[in-house]
Design a protein around this motif. Structure first.
Motif, PDB file in Angstrom:
ATOM      1  N   ASP A 146       0.811  -1.114  -0.254  1.00 31.04           N
ATOM      2  CA  ASP A 146       0.528   0.052  -0.147  1.00 31.04           C
ATOM      3  C   ASP A 146       1.069   1.220   0.213  1.00 31.04           C
ATOM      4  N   GLU A 147       1.756   1.228  -1.454  1.00 29.92           N
ATOM      5  CA  GLU A 147       3.087   2.439  -1.488  1.00 29.92           C
ATOM      6  C   GLU A 147       2.746   2.782  -2.219  1.00 29.92           C
ATOM      7  N   ALA A 148       3.065   4.100  -2.708  1.00 31.59           N
ATOM      8  CA  ALA A 148       3.302   4.264  -4.065  1.00 31.59           C
ATOM      9  C   ALA A 148       4.182   5.543  -4.360  1.00 31.59           C
ATOM     10  N   PHE A 149       5.097   6.329  -5.698  1.00 30.61           N
ATOM     11  CA  PHE A 149       6.364   6.954  -5.170  1.00 30.61           C
ATOM     12  C   PHE A 149       6.475   7.617  -6.119  1.00 30.61           C
TER      13      PHE A 149
ATOM     14  N   TYR B 145       2.184   8.358  -1.503  1.00 32.32           N
ATOM     15  CA  TYR B 145       0.612   8.611  -1.523  1.00 32.32           C
ATOM     16  C   TYR B 145       0.769   6.692  -1.183  1.00 32.32           C
ATOM     17  N   LYS B 146      -0.900   6.447  -0.830  1.00 35.81           N
ATOM     18  CA  LYS B 146      -1.688   5.350  -0.264  1.00 35.81           C
ATOM     19  C   LYS B 146      -2.553   4.903  -1.406  1.00 35.81           C
ATOM     20  N   PRO B 147      -2.460   3.893  -2.365  1.00 36.20           N
ATOM     21  CA  PRO B 147      -3.364   3.607  -3.102  1.00 36.20           C
ATOM     22  C   PRO B 147      -4.243   3.075  -2.188  1.00 36.20           C
ATOM     23  N   SER B 148      -4.971   2.685  -1.134  1.00 36.48           N
ATOM     24  CA  SER B 148      -6.169   2.612  -0.467  1.00 36.48           C
ATOM     25  C   SER B 148      -6.495   3.954  -0.228  1.00 36.48           C
ATOM     26  N   GLU B 149      -6.258   4.832  -0.458  1.00 38.99           N
ATOM     27  CA  GLU B 149      -6.646   6.082  -0.225  1.00 38.99           C
ATOM     28  C   GLU B 149      -7.484   6.625  -1.388  1.00 38.99           C
TER      29      GLU B 149
END
Length: 309
Positions: free
Chosen positions: A127-130, A147-151
């Motif tokens: 659950d991470e993205a850059f 950002y967090k994909p889950s959001e």
């Protein structure tokens, strides 16, 4: 300051091919995709991939490359730029060729534009993205957003890049095409209403979307569709988008997948670059630094018609 920066910033961000996937849908795919963007019939990737930034004559290299564009294509490109200066910024800010590595819910896209490079990493498992952007003209200058994909992805795709059935007429003619070796069906999206005329820069109109012609294939899952400049309500993988910004019968911009290689992807190909601090996508400091990197090379790339200023 924020109101002045963000309309222009998001215009640039959203023509960047991004690779994200909200849920797993369709068949799992592991392999490598390559994409291409052409504008006014000109394959911009042949330009950006040919520049040697280790040399000091980047501007001269660019002018020489533009001289090699066929005259009819160059005339159409120049007409587009003269009609709306925002198209010139779009040309300079568009990373026209990308390589996407996909494996088990992890994706990394690598692309290079005029004077900068981008790496976008997305990991559903952690659950991470850059989103890493670095200057090719000023080595060492880079910035990263996280950002967090889950959001969700509201900060990645503004309303005009999230295409919905509520806002568009969708026609599905019985027409097919083969793209990158895969059979595709065609859909045509036209806005139900005229887009807002808010100006990113005073005196310069925003580019208006007139039509999207979309080609999808059952051979690829729809999870790849977040790698595109527009998110579309399609059930299968989008292989090509023809973008019409005027009433011409020729698309202003074409985004397309040019090759699909199902293959085992080594974990070393999924290692993301990032810098500290990790900003939010909506952080004003991030926006300022990102614009500085992406616009930093514009003074170098003058005279795209091959003439010196």
């Amino acid at each position: 300051m924020q109101k002045k920066i963000y309309p222009l910033l998001f215009f640039f961000l959203l023509i960047i091919p991004v690779i994200v996937s909200a849920q797993s849908s369709g068949a799992a795919f592991e392999g490598i995709l390559t994409t291409r963007i052409s504008m006014g019939g000109v394959d911009l990737g042949t330009l950006t991939e040919s520049i040697d930034y280790s040399k000091g004559d980047v501007g001269e290299q660019t002018r020489a490359l533009f001289k090699n564009i066929p005259p009819q294509d160059m005339e159409r490109l120049k007409s587009m730029l003269e009609a709306n200066p925002m198209m010139g910024m779009a040309l300079m800010m568009t990373p026209p060729r990308a390589t996407m590595y996909l494996k088990e819910g992890i994706a990394l896209v690598k692309t290079k534009g005029f004077g900068y490079e981008i790496q976008h990493y997305h990991n559903l498992k952690s659950d991470e993205a850059f989103l890493y952007t670095a200057s090719l003209i000023r080595p060492g200058e880079a910035v990263t957003a996280a950002y967090k994909p889950s959001e969700g992805y509201d900060e990645l795709f503004t309303d005009d890049k999230r295409i919905t059935a509520e806002g568009f007429h969708i026609e599905r003619p019985n027409e097919t095409a083969t793209i990158a070796g895969h059979p595709c069906v065609k859909a045509v999206y036209t806005p139900k209403t005229t887009q807002p005329t808010e100006q990113a820069i005073p005196g310069i109109p925003m580019v208006q979307l007139r039509k999207l012609v979309v080609y999808t294939s059952e051979d690829l899952p729809k999870t790849i569709n977040f790698s595109h400049p527009y998110y579309l309500p399609e059930d299968h993988g989008v292989m090509r988008i023809d973008v019409f910004m005027d009433d011409s019968d020729q698309p202003t911009m074409v985004y397309e997948i040019t090759s699909v290689e199902p293959t085992a992807v080594d974990d070393s190909l999924l290692q993301a670059k990032k810098t500290e601090p990790l900003y939010r996508l909506t952080d004003t400091n991030y926006g300022m630094q990102l614009l500085g990197i992406m616009m930093g090379g514009m003074g170098t790339f003058q005279g795209i018609d091959g003439e010196e200023d």
